[in-house]
Design a protein around this motif. Structure first.
Motif, mmCIF file in Angstrom:
data_model
loop_
_atom_site.group_PDB
_atom_site.id
_atom_site.type_symbol
_atom_site.label_atom_id
_atom_site.label_comp_id
_atom_site.label_asym_id
_atom_site.label_seq_id
_atom_site.Cartn_x
_atom_site.Cartn_y
_atom_site.Cartn_z
ATOM 1 N N TRP A 112 -91.873 -32.905 10.749
ATOM 2 C CA TRP A 112 -91.727 -34.245 10.168
ATOM 3 C C TRP A 112 -92.182 -35.324 11.155
ATOM 4 C CZ3 TRP A 112 -88.934 -37.945 12.521
ATOM 5 C CH2 TRP A 112 -87.942 -37.560 13.421
ATOM 6 N N LEU A 113 -91.980 -35.081 12.438
ATOM 7 C CA LEU A 113 -92.387 -36.063 13.436
ATOM 8 C C LEU A 113 -93.915 -36.154 13.520
ATOM 9 C CD1 LEU A 113 -91.519 -38.112 15.523
ATOM 10 C CD2 LEU A 113 -91.312 -36.242 17.173
ATOM 11 N N LEU A 114 -94.583 -35.018 13.434
ATOM 12 C CA LEU A 114 -96.046 -35.023 13.432
ATOM 13 C C LEU A 114 -96.591 -35.763 12.209
ATOM 14 C CD1 LEU A 114 -96.659 -31.359 14.605
ATOM 15 C CD2 LEU A 114 -96.919 -33.452 15.960
ATOM 16 N N ILE A 115 -95.950 -35.574 11.076
ATOM 17 C CA ILE A 115 -96.365 -36.288 9.865
ATOM 18 C C ILE A 115 -96.123 -37.782 10.044
ATOM 19 C CG2 ILE A 115 -95.926 -36.580 7.393
ATOM 20 C CD1 ILE A 115 -97.423 -33.970 8.229
ATOM 21 N N SER A 116 -95.026 -38.143 10.658
ATOM 22 C CA SER A 116 -94.752 -39.560 10.936
ATOM 23 C C SER A 116 -95.829 -40.166 11.819
ATOM 24 C CB SER A 116 -93.392 -39.729 11.608
ATOM 25 O OG SER A 116 -92.367 -39.408 10.718
ATOM 26 N N TYR A 117 -96.256 -39.432 12.839
ATOM 27 C CA TYR A 117 -97.342 -39.925 13.700
ATOM 28 C C TYR A 117 -98.602 -40.179 12.885
ATOM 29 C CZ TYR A 117 -94.803 -38.426 17.944
ATOM 30 O OH TYR A 117 -93.895 -38.253 18.952
ATOM 31 N N ARG A 118 -98.936 -39.234 12.039
ATOM 32 C CA ARG A 118 -100.139 -39.395 11.211
ATOM 33 C C ARG A 118 -100.027 -40.609 10.294
ATOM 34 N NH1 ARG A 118 -103.229 -34.240 8.769
ATOM 35 N NH2 ARG A 118 -104.728 -34.079 10.477
ATOM 36 N N ARG A 119 -98.862 -40.824 9.754
ATOM 37 C CA ARG A 119 -98.661 -41.976 8.871
ATOM 38 C C ARG A 119 -98.783 -43.294 9.629
ATOM 39 N NH1 ARG A 119 -93.819 -40.011 4.831
ATOM 40 N NH2 ARG A 119 -95.057 -38.389 3.813
ATOM 41 N N GLN A 120 -98.641 -43.233 10.929
ATOM 42 C CA GLN A 120 -98.813 -44.412 11.776
ATOM 43 C C GLN A 120 -100.252 -44.479 12.307
ATOM 44 O OE1 GLN A 120 -95.677 -44.456 14.758
ATOM 45 N NE2 GLN A 120 -94.256 -43.649 13.249
ATOM 46 N N ASP A 121 -101.133 -43.724 11.657
ATOM 47 C CA ASP A 121 -102.566 -43.692 11.972
ATOM 48 C C ASP A 121 -102.908 -43.043 13.306
ATOM 49 O OD1 ASP A 121 -103.277 -44.852 9.523
ATOM 50 O OD2 ASP A 121 -102.939 -46.857 10.320
ATOM 51 N N ALA A 122 -102.037 -42.202 13.821
ATOM 52 C CA ALA A 122 -102.363 -41.457 15.037
ATOM 53 C C ALA A 122 -103.362 -40.362 14.685
ATOM 54 C CB ALA A 122 -101.113 -40.844 15.642
ATOM 55 N N THR A 123 -104.398 -40.237 15.477
ATOM 56 C CA THR A 123 -105.364 -39.158 15.287
ATOM 57 C C THR A 123 -104.810 -37.877 15.893
ATOM 58 O OG1 THR A 123 -106.459 -39.584 17.390
ATOM 59 C CG2 THR A 123 -107.289 -40.796 15.449
ATOM 60 N N LEU A 151 -102.329 -34.868 20.414
ATOM 61 C CA LEU A 151 -102.473 -33.824 21.430
ATOM 62 C C LEU A 151 -102.414 -34.391 22.845
ATOM 63 C CD1 LEU A 151 -105.194 -31.632 19.710
ATOM 64 C CD2 LEU A 151 -102.751 -31.123 19.945
ATOM 65 N N GLU A 152 -102.939 -35.592 23.028
ATOM 66 C CA GLU A 152 -102.844 -36.240 24.338
ATOM 67 C C GLU A 152 -101.390 -36.485 24.727
ATOM 68 O OE1 GLU A 152 -104.938 -39.943 24.842
ATOM 69 O OE2 GLU A 152 -106.811 -39.041 24.156
ATOM 70 N N GLY A 153 -100.611 -36.933 23.765
ATOM 71 C CA GLY A 153 -99.211 -37.241 24.026
ATOM 72 C C GLY A 153 -98.310 -36.029 24.104
ATOM 73 N N HIS A 154 -98.799 -34.910 23.613
ATOM 74 C CA HIS A 154 -97.998 -33.678 23.591
ATOM 75 C C HIS A 154 -98.861 -32.513 24.067
ATOM 76 C CE1 HIS A 154 -94.706 -35.668 21.521
ATOM 77 N NE2 HIS A 154 -95.638 -36.296 20.838
ATOM 78 N N PRO A 155 -99.085 -32.431 25.375
ATOM 79 C CA PRO A 155 -99.967 -31.390 25.904
ATOM 80 C C PRO A 155 -99.462 -29.962 25.679
ATOM 81 C CG PRO A 155 -98.898 -32.585 27.687
ATOM 82 C CD PRO A 155 -98.555 -33.299 26.419
#
Length: 55
Positions: free
Chosen positions: A4-15, A20-24
């Motif tokens: 759900w957190l990854l989906i939230s990032y995407r909804r905030q327009d994160a590529t 991947l940069e933020g979560h190596p």
């Protein structure tokens, strides 16, 4: 990392690259799998997002 957190990032327009940069600890295949899971279990993901937005 909850899906759900990854989906939230995407909804905030994160590529994907930004995620991947933020979560190596994640790789591109992890994102593919997470997004496939989210597609298959939309209601579960929406519920989790909603519950965590209230916190």
């Amino acid at each position: 990392m909850p899906v759900w957190l990854l989906i939230s990032y995407r909804r905030q327009d994160a590529t994907d690259a930004h995620i991947l940069e933020g979560h190596p600890d994640l790789c591109a295949a992890d994102l593919v799998n997470a997004f496939s899971y989210a597609e298959a279990y939309r209601d579960e993901i929406e519920t989790a997002i909603h519950e965590n937005e209230e916190d």
